[in-house]
Design a protein around this motif. Structure first.
Motif, mmCIF file in Angstrom:
data_model
loop_
_atom_site.group_PDB
_atom_site.id
_atom_site.type_symbol
_atom_site.label_atom_id
_atom_site.label_comp_id
_atom_site.label_asym_id
_atom_site.label_seq_id
_atom_site.Cartn_x
_atom_site.Cartn_y
_atom_site.Cartn_z
ATOM 1 N N VAL A 166 -7.176 10.145 -14.059
ATOM 2 C CA VAL A 166 -6.067 10.527 -13.184
ATOM 3 C C VAL A 166 -6.090 9.679 -11.915
ATOM 4 C CG1 VAL A 166 -4.917 12.443 -12.020
ATOM 5 C CG2 VAL A 166 -6.272 12.886 -14.089
ATOM 6 N N ASP A 167 -5.018 8.951 -11.705
ATOM 7 C CA ASP A 167 -4.882 8.084 -10.534
ATOM 8 C C ASP A 167 -4.050 8.831 -9.495
ATOM 9 O OD1 ASP A 167 -4.695 5.992 -8.770
ATOM 10 O OD2 ASP A 167 -3.388 4.758 -10.012
ATOM 11 N N LEU A 168 -4.695 9.228 -8.394
ATOM 12 C CA LEU A 168 -4.002 9.972 -7.344
ATOM 13 C C LEU A 168 -3.287 9.017 -6.390
ATOM 14 C CD1 LEU A 168 -6.710 12.650 -6.420
ATOM 15 C CD2 LEU A 168 -4.820 12.855 -8.037
ATOM 16 N N PRO A 169 -2.220 9.494 -5.739
ATOM 17 C CA PRO A 169 -1.524 8.641 -4.767
ATOM 18 C C PRO A 169 -2.470 8.175 -3.669
ATOM 19 C CG PRO A 169 -0.242 10.629 -5.232
ATOM 20 C CD PRO A 169 -1.585 10.816 -5.864
ATOM 21 N N GLY A 170 -2.330 6.933 -3.267
ATOM 22 C CA GLY A 170 -3.142 6.423 -2.167
ATOM 23 C C GLY A 170 -2.825 7.157 -0.877
ATOM 24 N N TYR A 171 -3.790 7.209 0.009
ATOM 25 C CA TYR A 171 -3.578 7.899 1.269
ATOM 26 C C TYR A 171 -3.971 6.988 2.430
ATOM 27 C CZ TYR A 171 -8.648 8.713 0.894
ATOM 28 O OH TYR A 171 -9.998 8.554 0.756
ATOM 29 N N PRO B 176 0.824 -1.213 0.000
ATOM 30 C CA PRO B 176 0.000 0.000 0.000
ATOM 31 C C PRO B 176 0.855 1.260 0.000
ATOM 32 C CG PRO B 176 -0.838 -1.581 1.591
ATOM 33 C CD PRO B 176 0.488 -2.105 1.109
ATOM 34 N N GLY B 177 0.427 2.234 -0.800
ATOM 35 C CA GLY B 177 1.126 3.507 -0.834
ATOM 36 C C GLY B 177 2.366 3.528 -1.708
ATOM 37 N N ARG B 178 2.549 2.501 -2.535
ATOM 38 C CA ARG B 178 3.762 2.427 -3.346
ATOM 39 C C ARG B 178 3.764 3.485 -4.447
ATOM 40 N NH1 ARG B 178 6.108 -3.229 -5.862
ATOM 41 N NH2 ARG B 178 8.156 -2.461 -6.432
ATOM 42 N N THR B 179 2.596 3.784 -4.989
ATOM 43 C CA THR B 179 2.508 4.777 -6.061
ATOM 44 C C THR B 179 2.620 6.171 -5.460
ATOM 45 O OG1 THR B 179 1.095 3.316 -7.340
ATOM 46 C CG2 THR B 179 1.122 5.608 -7.989
ATOM 47 N N GLN B 180 3.677 6.880 -5.812
ATOM 48 C CA GLN B 180 3.953 8.184 -5.219
ATOM 49 C C GLN B 180 3.764 9.314 -6.224
ATOM 50 O OE1 GLN B 180 7.726 8.178 -3.213
ATOM 51 N NE2 GLN B 180 7.440 6.123 -2.399
ATOM 52 N N GLU B 181 3.073 9.054 -7.295
ATOM 53 C CA GLU B 181 2.895 10.054 -8.337
ATOM 54 C C GLU B 181 1.416 10.225 -8.662
ATOM 55 O OE1 GLU B 181 6.958 9.014 -10.860
ATOM 56 O OE2 GLU B 181 5.055 8.113 -11.454
ATOM 57 N N ILE B 182 1.095 11.331 -9.296
ATOM 58 C CA ILE B 182 -0.211 11.492 -9.938
ATOM 59 C C ILE B 182 -0.067 10.915 -11.337
ATOM 60 C CG2 ILE B 182 -1.897 13.142 -10.820
ATOM 61 C CD1 ILE B 182 -1.187 15.013 -8.559
ATOM 62 N N ASN B 183 -0.738 9.810 -11.581
ATOM 63 C CA ASN B 183 -0.587 9.114 -12.860
ATOM 64 C C ASN B 183 -1.712 9.483 -13.819
ATOM 65 O OD1 ASN B 183 1.825 7.563 -12.420
ATOM 66 N ND2 ASN B 183 0.659 6.336 -10.967
ATOM 67 N N TYR B 184 -1.313 9.953 -14.999
ATOM 68 C CA TYR B 184 -2.260 10.389 -16.031
ATOM 69 C C TYR B 184 -2.405 9.324 -17.106
ATOM 70 C CZ TYR B 184 -3.385 15.224 -14.886
ATOM 71 O OH TYR B 184 -3.907 16.350 -14.302
ATOM 72 N N PHE B 185 -3.668 9.050 -17.458
ATOM 73 C CA PHE B 185 -3.989 8.161 -18.572
ATOM 74 C C PHE B 185 -4.890 8.913 -19.543
ATOM 75 C CE2 PHE B 185 -3.379 5.686 -14.739
ATOM 76 C CZ PHE B 185 -2.518 4.664 -15.136
ATOM 77 N N THR B 186 -4.688 8.701 -20.829
ATOM 78 C CA THR B 186 -5.544 9.318 -21.838
ATOM 79 C C THR B 186 -6.672 8.366 -22.199
ATOM 80 O OG1 THR B 186 -4.084 8.494 -23.589
ATOM 81 C CG2 THR B 186 -3.723 10.757 -22.829
ATOM 82 N N LEU B 187 -7.897 8.856 -22.147
ATOM 83 C CA LEU B 187 -9.066 8.100 -22.597
ATOM 84 C C LEU B 187 -9.379 8.590 -24.002
ATOM 85 C CD1 LEU B 187 -11.310 6.058 -21.956
ATOM 86 C CD2 LEU B 187 -12.606 7.919 -20.894
ATOM 87 N N GLY B 188 -8.632 8.059 -24.974
ATOM 88 C CA GLY B 188 -8.726 8.561 -26.345
ATOM 89 C C GLY B 188 -8.472 10.058 -26.366
ATOM 90 N N GLU B 189 -9.301 10.772 -27.125
ATOM 91 C CA GLU B 189 -9.249 12.238 -27.139
ATOM 92 C C GLU B 189 -10.297 12.830 -26.207
ATOM 93 O OE1 GLU B 189 -7.030 14.014 -28.832
ATOM 94 O OE2 GLU B 189 -6.096 12.175 -29.589
ATOM 95 N N HIS B 190 -11.021 11.964 -25.501
ATOM 96 C CA HIS B 190 -12.178 12.388 -24.711
ATOM 97 C C HIS B 190 -11.785 13.094 -23.423
ATOM 98 C CE1 HIS B 190 -15.485 11.770 -21.760
ATOM 99 N NE2 HIS B 190 -16.269 11.960 -22.801
ATOM 100 N N SER B 191 -10.884 12.468 -22.665
ATOM 101 C CA SER B 191 -10.584 13.004 -21.336
ATOM 102 C C SER B 191 -9.336 12.342 -20.778
ATOM 103 C CB SER B 191 -11.772 12.781 -20.385
ATOM 104 O OG SER B 191 -12.119 11.407 -20.328
ATOM 105 N N TYR B 192 -8.930 12.821 -19.601
ATOM 106 C CA TYR B 192 -7.866 12.184 -18.833
ATOM 107 C C TYR B 192 -8.478 11.407 -17.665
ATOM 108 C CZ TYR B 192 -4.380 15.331 -21.006
ATOM 109 O OH TYR B 192 -3.568 15.999 -21.879
#
Length: 216
Positions: free
Chosen positions: A95-100, A77-93
């Motif tokens: 965004v996976d926020l760091p766990g808390y 738990p808590g290993r992801t220390q970044e805000i991770n962005y994924f593209t949903l085609g051209e529609h939207s982003y």
């Protein structure tokens, strides 16, 4: 006056199919962000996923996109220390926020994450909705109120997504829904519907896809 928080209904067949096609299209990891100046251009709508570090965020994102390895699920738990962005085609982003809410990270690291999270939520004009993931087995905990209060102060609408519903019996979800509804009375930014999901069984995935697809 008490606000009702019913379970979000399943989408109409045509809406569900349009959302399925959107998520079946290109979905790619864009970048991991550790500072505000690393955010991608605010050129499209985005939604973010927040939750305790063991609430099942990665599994839910993978289930939504139908890609098992898109978001990295970790046993730590808590290993992801970044805000991770994924593209949903051209529609939207997406965004996976760091766990808390994890205890093993150093205090300085937690403080840095909290500052980044606060700046992101307060300063991202294209953020349409935050999804707060709550483990169905545990309900809303005090640490969840911290992120919800931050969303209130940032005027970011958020919607609770109950995860791991398959771990409960058919009647066991009822007291959890009641507890969540009671706790959400404290938060003016809470969207008045709850999404009940299971990444393993696919429950609620079509509903959540349709909600995201409709946030233009």
């Amino acid at each position: 006056m008490k606000v009702a928080f019913p379970v979000a209904p399943e989408p109409e067949a045509d809406v569900a199919e349009a959302a399925r096609l959107l998520f079946a299209g290109p979905v790619d990891f864009l970048k991991g962000v550790v500072a505000m100046d690393g955010l991608p251009p605010a050129d499209r709508p985005e939604v973010c996923f927040a939750g305790r570090s063991n609430a099942g965020k990665s599994s839910l994102i993978n289930a939504l996109t139908g890609r098992k390895g898109l978001a990295r699920a970790s046993n730590t738990p808590g290993r992801t220390q970044e805000i991770n962005y994924f593209t949903l085609g051209e529609h939207s982003y997406l965004v996976d926020l760091p766990g808390y809410g994890f205890a093993k990270a150093p205090v300085a690291v937690v403080a840095k994450w909290q500052a980044l999270l606060k700046n992101y939520l307060a300063g991202r004009p294209t953020l349409r909705r935050a999804f707060c993931l709550i483990d169905s087995r545990h309900g809303v905990k005090p640490v969840d109120h911290e992120i919800m209060t931050l969303l209130d102060k940032s005027a970011v609408p958020f919607q609770v997504v109950l995860t791991k519903a398959d771990k409960l019996g058919p009647n066991a979800i009822k007291p959890v829904l009641e507890q969540v509804e009671t706790e959400l009375q404290k938060h003016p930014a809470a969207f008045p519907q709850i999404v009940v999901t299971s990444s393993e069984k696919g429950q609620g995935i079509a509903t959540l896809r349709a909600i995201i697809a409709g946030l233009d």
